[in-house]
Every structure is written in structure tokens, then in C-alpha cells.
Design an enzyme around this catalytic site. Structure first.
Site, PDB file in Angstrom:
ATOM      1  N   ASP A  30      -2.923   3.707  -8.801  1.00  0.00           N
ATOM      2  CA  ASP A  30      -2.583   5.123  -8.701  1.00  0.00           C
ATOM      3  C   ASP A  30      -2.001   5.666 -10.007  1.00  0.00           C
ATOM      4  O   ASP A  30      -0.891   6.217 -10.023  1.00  0.00           O
ATOM      5  CB  ASP A  30      -1.555   5.347  -7.568  1.00  0.00           C
ATOM      6  CG  ASP A  30      -1.970   4.697  -6.271  1.00  0.00           C
ATOM      7  OD1 ASP A  30      -3.179   4.639  -5.996  1.00  0.00           O
ATOM      8  OD2 ASP A  30      -1.076   4.247  -5.522  1.00  0.00           O
ATOM      9  N   GLU A 200      -7.257  12.236  -0.468  1.00  0.00           N
ATOM     10  CA  GLU A 200      -5.848  11.968  -0.778  1.00  0.00           C
ATOM     11  C   GLU A 200      -5.654  12.067  -2.278  1.00  0.00           C
ATOM     12  O   GLU A 200      -6.508  12.612  -2.989  1.00  0.00           O
ATOM     13  CB  GLU A 200      -5.425  10.589  -0.248  1.00  0.00           C
ATOM     14  CG  GLU A 200      -6.248   9.440  -0.809  1.00  0.00           C
ATOM     15  CD  GLU A 200      -5.808   8.082  -0.308  1.00  0.00           C
ATOM     16  OE1 GLU A 200      -4.754   7.979   0.328  1.00  0.00           O
ATOM     17  OE2 GLU A 200      -6.538   7.103  -0.588  1.00  0.00           O
TER      18      GLU A 200
HETATM   19  O1  FUB Z   1      -1.515   3.115  -3.414  1.00  0.00           O
HETATM   20  C1  FUB Z   1      -1.391   3.440  -2.067  1.00  0.00           C
HETATM   21  C2  FUB Z   1      -2.390   4.511  -1.736  1.00  0.00           C
HETATM   22  O2  FUB Z   1      -3.703   4.086  -2.000  1.00  0.00           O
HETATM   23  C3  FUB Z   1      -2.259   5.747  -2.576  1.00  0.00           C
HETATM   24  O3  FUB Z   1      -1.134   6.529  -2.291  1.00  0.00           O
HETATM   25  C4  FUB Z   1      -3.563   6.343  -2.318  1.00  0.00           C
HETATM   26  O4  FUB Z   1      -3.874   7.420  -3.126  1.00  0.00           O
HETATM   27  C5  FUB Z   1      -4.454   5.162  -2.492  1.00  0.00           C
HETATM   28  O5  FUB Z   1      -4.727   4.912  -3.815  1.00  0.00           O
END
Ligand code: FUB
Length: 638
Positions: A30, A200
Site C-alpha cells: 500500500d 478501495e
Molecule cells: O493492506 C491491507 C489492504 O489491502 C489495504 O488497505 C487495501 O487497499 C489492500 O491493499
């Protein structure tokens, strides 16, 4: 044990210019990249293996954040932990839920936004921690940001002085953030105009007056995440969906998550894959690619590569399996059980090649090639400049029988480190191409090494030198060595040496020997290398060296401490002060003179060293009554 890597991880992109993944000693995911103080700062999540205390095993596990910085996108400095779950007043100390973060600077303060599992209630809340430096320490606020329940916060600083926060976890949402950067000052708005499908990881930015909302997106049922984007003329939308920035990972690593940043005139995409954890897509690693915009502001799709971005120095270890483009080449993990050992590339026979872009040769002087290979047949490969038909930089022959003692294959086809001389040294930054000239061969890395220089010639107008911190004198006027017929060093008795040196010194005025004023790179003056450098006999040589020591005042009660290989004799201001007789090895302070006085002004120190079948060198310094090196003089250039 080899596993062939999926094609998209093989880096078969031609326009790729640090090798991916860029952080190799820990899992990072991320990635939010920001430019602060003319450096790129990277704020990723920090994936770890779930500890036994974590309820959901096999799931994401993050207990803290590190920050990294780089000026060249190749060398990354880890500034350590900037926030730990145990230090978040409102978060669970055993939540392992410190997911994707962001960090922005406003009015000299750095605001770090992060999700965490709250002590009370379910799901995620988003908090902010504040620092005076991008490297922390970050102090978390007592409570999370009211109204922001979710994950993956991102903050956009608009050029009118306003700021907005975006987050995921349910529908993608955004809101205006107050000028204290710690609370909302407008309604929560659901982002309109985005495509159907799971989304997301919002990352918003503004370029040329247009707003971009970029996000991981699952475009088809049962699929994995792409990176996609939408554009708008206002910060909270509605949005006009534009398409894909990066397609799904070929190995079905389910997540991707990214940021876009402009640095020194070039845009970059930071994202993650699971290269170092191929069987577990919750342990990820950050990668970087260049990114470009079309004239209308749309974004050109990016192909993931293993080459990544940045320039490698030719003297660095170049992992050639991180190539930019290839023909008939196959990449595989060296050991699937230990992916962190990295990969190798197999050139599958004559005509196959790999190209590695962006290698800087300006650091090479007198260099040779070293390369890590594995081959089970006699074969050859060439390292060329620019193309598969380019000028040969070096040729490596892997033979069953060593012809010249340099190359020899291991009978079991194990990894070998081979060396080869350079036929051509490229100038500046160029691309390397490895071409297979015979049977298949696997290559892991290559590196160019500068041969030690041993000596630097001293310019006539050079400033005086100083003894080194240990008092060793490194500046000498040296006469090219004279060949002597000494086949064994057992003759080096004091009587023999005095007579031999007297003979040689008597002949000196008539000799046409050349003198060089040199600074030695080593504390021990490598006379053997001096002879080699100037094309003189290296074994069976007589060396004559002198140096001028300039003292600001008399330095009394010092001793000359010398070592030499082989025998040597030493004179200070014309007086014999020490002899090291016998078949000596060079040892520091092997012999010591009587007490001496170095007089104020010029003192001339001379030595004669003689050696038969051995590597000649010598070291010398002055030691005071306390056994400490004397360093309070200079060495003149005459
Ligand atoms: O790293 C945990 C989660 O996985 C992140 O918050 C999302 O965006 C995905 O990458």
C-alpha cells in the site's frame, strides 16, 4: 528447485527504466509516495506474518509503520518505525490492522493518516498523527477522526488552500477536511460516477487543474484488483471513469494498491505485488514504474516490470533477472523455498538475450567483469552495449577444462562466479545486453569491479600530505625498481644486505631510472604493484624510495617503526637508523629504531627494500615514547 515466474512479473516491457521490488528486507504494501524536501518519502503498510496472538491467521497482519526515503529511487533509507499499534491511544494494541496510510505536509507540520482497529466497536477508524519532520516522531491524536470509519485514507491538498480526505471500506467516500487537518468540516460525500465492482485504496491528486481519483478495482466477478482511475473538475466529484492504470497481477496476487507522484519532472506509479511471497498474497512488496499522461490528461496504462526505475552504477550488483526486455529468456526463483534469494534468468541458447536498461559506467576506471552463472554445458555469453548486436563489453566462456585458469564450470552446474577482462568500456549511462553465444546458461547477477589503483600520482603543485590517522607515511618518491638476481631470500644477512645496498646505491647516479612521486592508497606501500604498474620486474627487485618530512618544531624521542617484505634498510637524514634483515613478511612495527629526533623543518627518510620471489611492500611510521603514532608533521611533495 526452480519455479517459472508468471509472464507479467518477468518484466517484458521495453520502456522500463531500482529494481523491483524496491524494499527487500521486509514486506511493504500500500505505498504512498510523497515528495518532501526534494526527496521521495515512502509510507507503506508493513506486512508481517500473523503472530499466534492474531485471531485470523493467513490474513493481513500489520503492527506498525516504517518510513523510507530516497533521492534516486534506487537507494532507500529505512528511517525505522514511526508508529506502533501499542502507541495509538484509541486503537487496539493487538489489532494488527494498521492498513494503508498517507502523509501530507501543511504549514511545516506532517500529518500521518492511518486506519486501525478501535478499542471499542468493530471495523476500522482512521486516525491522524502529527510530526515536525517527515521521518517523525509522529504523535497520534487521542481520538480517531470523527465520521471517518473505514480504511485507506488519502488526503488531497488543493491549490486554493483547502484539503479533502478520501477513504474506503464500503462505498468510496470523501469530505472536506478542516484547516487543523484533524476533523471534517463538510458532509461525507459518496463518490459518484465510479464503475461497479469492489473498490478501495483511493488516491486523489490534482494535475493541470483536473482532479484524479485513482483506486484498486475488481473489474470482473471472481477477479483480482486492477488499478483504475476517474477524473473530475471538482475535488469530490462526480467522477468520469477513464479506465485502467495497471491490469490485474498475473499470479493472482489479489490486491494492488498505489500512489502517483511527480518527482524531478517525471511521474511515477508506486504499487505492490507479492514477489517475495509467491504463495501468500497478504505479504507484499513495493514496486515502482514510470508513468505518463496523454495530452488530454488521461493516463497511459503501465506494464509492471522487474527492472523498475532508477539508474544502477556499473559497480553495483546488477540483478540481470530484473531485465527490461528479452528474447527466449526464462526467469525463475533461484530457490522457491526462499524467494528472498531472488531470481535468475536462463538464456535458452544461441540467439537468446536480455536487455537491462540504465547502467551508469562513469564510475569505471580500470575495471573487469564478475558474473554469477550456472551452466551444464560448455557455453559462452557476451555482455554487449545497447543491443543484441552491440559492441562486446566482455565475453565469458564457460569451459569444462580451464584454459587459462580463469574460467571453469562446476561439473554439477552449480553457481559460479566468473571474471572476464573488458574489451570495451562504455561511457556514461547506457543499456546492457547479455547474449547467449552457445548452449543455455543461467545468470543471476553481474558487477563491474575497478581494479585497486594502489597509487595516485602526485601533481607538482599538490599540497603537502599528512601521515594517516595511524601515523603511516603514504607519500613517497619512488624509483622504478631494478632487477636483481636473488632467487632465495635466505641470503638476506646484514652483511650481505649492507654490501648489496652499497653496490646498488653506488650505481644509482648512472642509472636511467625514472622517479615517481606517489600517494599510496594503502598504509603499506605495495612495491610489487608499483613495479607492475610501471611495467618493471615484480619479483627479484631492488626498490629505492625517499620522502621529505617537514616538522613545525623538533620532535624528540621518537622511533622509526617499519615493516617490509622482504629485507630493508632505513636512513634518516643520511644516517642508517634501522635494518630489517632476513626473509621478512610485512608486519606493522616489525622493527624499531633507537630514539631519534625529527628536527624542525625538512628531514629526509630513505629506504632500500629488496625481495626475491615474493610480493614486496613496506610500511613506516614514527612512534612516540607512549607508543602512540606521531602525526604532527607534513610530507612534502619533492
Ligand atoms: O493492506 C491491507 C489492504 O489491502 C489495504 O488497505 C487495501 O487497499 C489492500 O491493499
Amino acid at each position: 528447485m526452480k519455479t517459472i515466474l508468471p509472464a507479467i512479473l518477468l518484466g517484458i516491457a521495453s520502456a522500463a527504466l531500482a529494481q523491483n521490488p524496491v524494499i527487500r528486507d521486509q514486506y511493504t504494501a500500500d505505498p504512498t509516495a510523497r515528495v518532501f524536501n526534494n526527496k521521495v518519502y515512502l509510507y507503506p503498510s508493513h506486512d508481517i506474518m500473523p503472530p499466534a496472538a492474531q485471531q485470523r491467521q493467513g490474513w493481513f497482519s500489520m503492527e506498525d509503520y516504517h518510513v523510507f526515503s530516497s533521492e534516486n529511487l534506487t537507494d532507500w533509507t529505512d528511517h525505522g518505525v514511526i508508529l506502533n499499534q501499542e502507541n495509538v491511544p484509541w486503537g487496539r494494541s493487538d489489532g494488527y490492522a494498521m492498513w494503508a496510510p498517507d502523509c501530507v505536509e501543511k504549514d511545516g507540520k506532517y500529518y500521518f493518516y492511518f486506519p486501525d482497529a478501535p478499542k471499542s466497536g468493530r471495523g476500522f477508524a482512521v486516525g491522524v498523527a502529527v510530526a515536525d519532520s517527515p521521518e517523525g516522531p509522529f504523535i497520534p491524536e487521542a481520538e480517531p477522526i470523527p465520521g471517518v470509519m473505514g480504511i485507506d485514507p488519502c488526503v488531497l491538498l488543493d491549490d486554493d488552500g483547502r484539503q479533502y480526505i478520501y477513504w474506503a471500506g464500503g462505498p468510496m467516500r470523501g469530505a472536506s477536511l478542516s484547516s487543523n487537518m484533524k476533523e471534517l468540516d463538510g458532509p461525507v460525500t459518496q463518490m459518484e460516477g465510479l464503475p461497479e465492482g469492489f473498490k478501495e485504496g483511493p488516491f486523489a491528486f490534482k494535475r493541470n487543474g483536473l482532479y484524479y481519483l485513482t483506486f484498486p478495482w475488481v473489474r470482473k466477478e471472481g477477479g483480482t484488483e486492477t488499478l483504475a482511475y476517474a477524473m473530475s473538475t471538482s475535488p469530490l466529484g462526480p467522477w468520469d471513469f477513464k479506465g485502467i492504470i495497471m491490469a490485474e497481477h498475473a499470479n493472482r496476487c489479489w490486491t494492488n494498491h498505489h500512489s502517483l507522484v511527480e518527482y524531478r519532472g517525471q511521474w511515477y506509479l508506486f504499487y505492490h505485488n507479492n514477489f517475495f511471497s509467491p504463495r501468500d498474497d497478504k505479504r507484499r512488496s513495493v514496486c515502482i514504474e514510470k508513468l505518463a499522461f496523454n495530452a488530454d490528461g488521461t493516463i497511459r496504462e503501465v506494464t509492471p516490470t522487474m527492472r523498475g526505475v532508477g539508474i544502477n552504477k556499473a559497480t553495483e550488483r546488477i540483478e540481470i533477472d530484473r531485465y527490461s526486455s528479452a528474447e527466449k529468456a526464462q526467469t525463475a526463483y533461484i530457490d522457491t523455498v526462499t524467494p528472498r534469494l531472488g531470481a535468475c534468468v536462463t538464456l535458452q541458447g544461441k540467439g537468446s538475450w536480455v536487455k537491462y536498461e540504465g547502467v551508469d559506467f562513469s564510475c569505471l576506471d580500470d575495471a573487469y567483469l564478475t558474473i554469477g552463472v550456472s551452466a551444464v554445458e560448455n557455453t559462452s555469453l557476451c555482455v554487449r552495449e545497447k543491443s543484441a548486436k552491440g559492441k562486446v563489453i566482455a565475453r565469458i566462456d564457460v569451459t569444462v577444462k580451464s584454459e587459462n585458469g580463469t574460467f571453469r564450470r562446476d561439473m554439477s552446474g552449480q553457481w559460479l562466479t566468473l571474471t572476464a577482462p573488458l574489451q570495451h568500456t562504455p561511457k556514461g549511462i547506457t543499456d546492457l545486453v547479455l547474449t547467449c553465444e552457445g548452449e543455455a546458461i543461467s545468470v543471476d547477477w553481474l558487477r563491474f569491479k575497478n581494479r585497486p589503483r594502489y597509487f595516485t600520482e602526485v601533481a607538482k603543485n599538490a599540497s603537502p600530505a599528512h601521515p594517516d590517522s595511524q601515523g603511516f607515511i603514504r607519500r613517497w618518491r619512488m624509483m622504478t625498481p631494478i632487477a636483481v638476481d636473488v632467487r632465495s631470500n635466505v641470503v638476506f644477512t646484514d652483511t650481505w644486505l649492507r654490501s648489496k645496498f652499497a653496490d646498488e646505491l653506488a650505481k644509482l647516479p648512472k642509472r636511467k631510472a625514472r622517479w615517481y612521486t606517489l600517494d599510496s592508497e594503502n598504509y603499506n606501500v605495495k612495491l610489487f604493484r608499483f613495479a607492475e604498474k610501471y611495467g618493471k620486474q615484480t619479483y627479484g627487485s631492488f626498490f629505492w624510495c625517499e620522502t621529505v618530512i617537514d616538522c613545525p618544531q623538533d620532535i624528540a624521542n621518537v622511533r622509526l617503526a617499519c615493516g617490509s617484505n622482504g629485507a630493508s634498510m632505513w636512513w634518516l637524514n643520511g644516517e642508517e637508523v634501522l635494518m630489517l634483515e632476513g626473509d621478512r613478511r610485512m608486519v606493522e612495527d616489525d622493527g624499531m629504531s633507537q630514539r631519534l629526533t625529527l628536527k624542525k623543518g625538512r628531514n629526509i627518510l630513505r629506504t632500500a627494500v629488496i625481495n626475491g620471489p615474493g610480493l614486496s611492500d613496506m610500511c613506516v611510521r614514527f612512534i612516540n615514547e607512549k607508543g602512540q603514532p606521531v602525526t604532527s608533521f607534513t610530507v612534502l611533495n619533492e
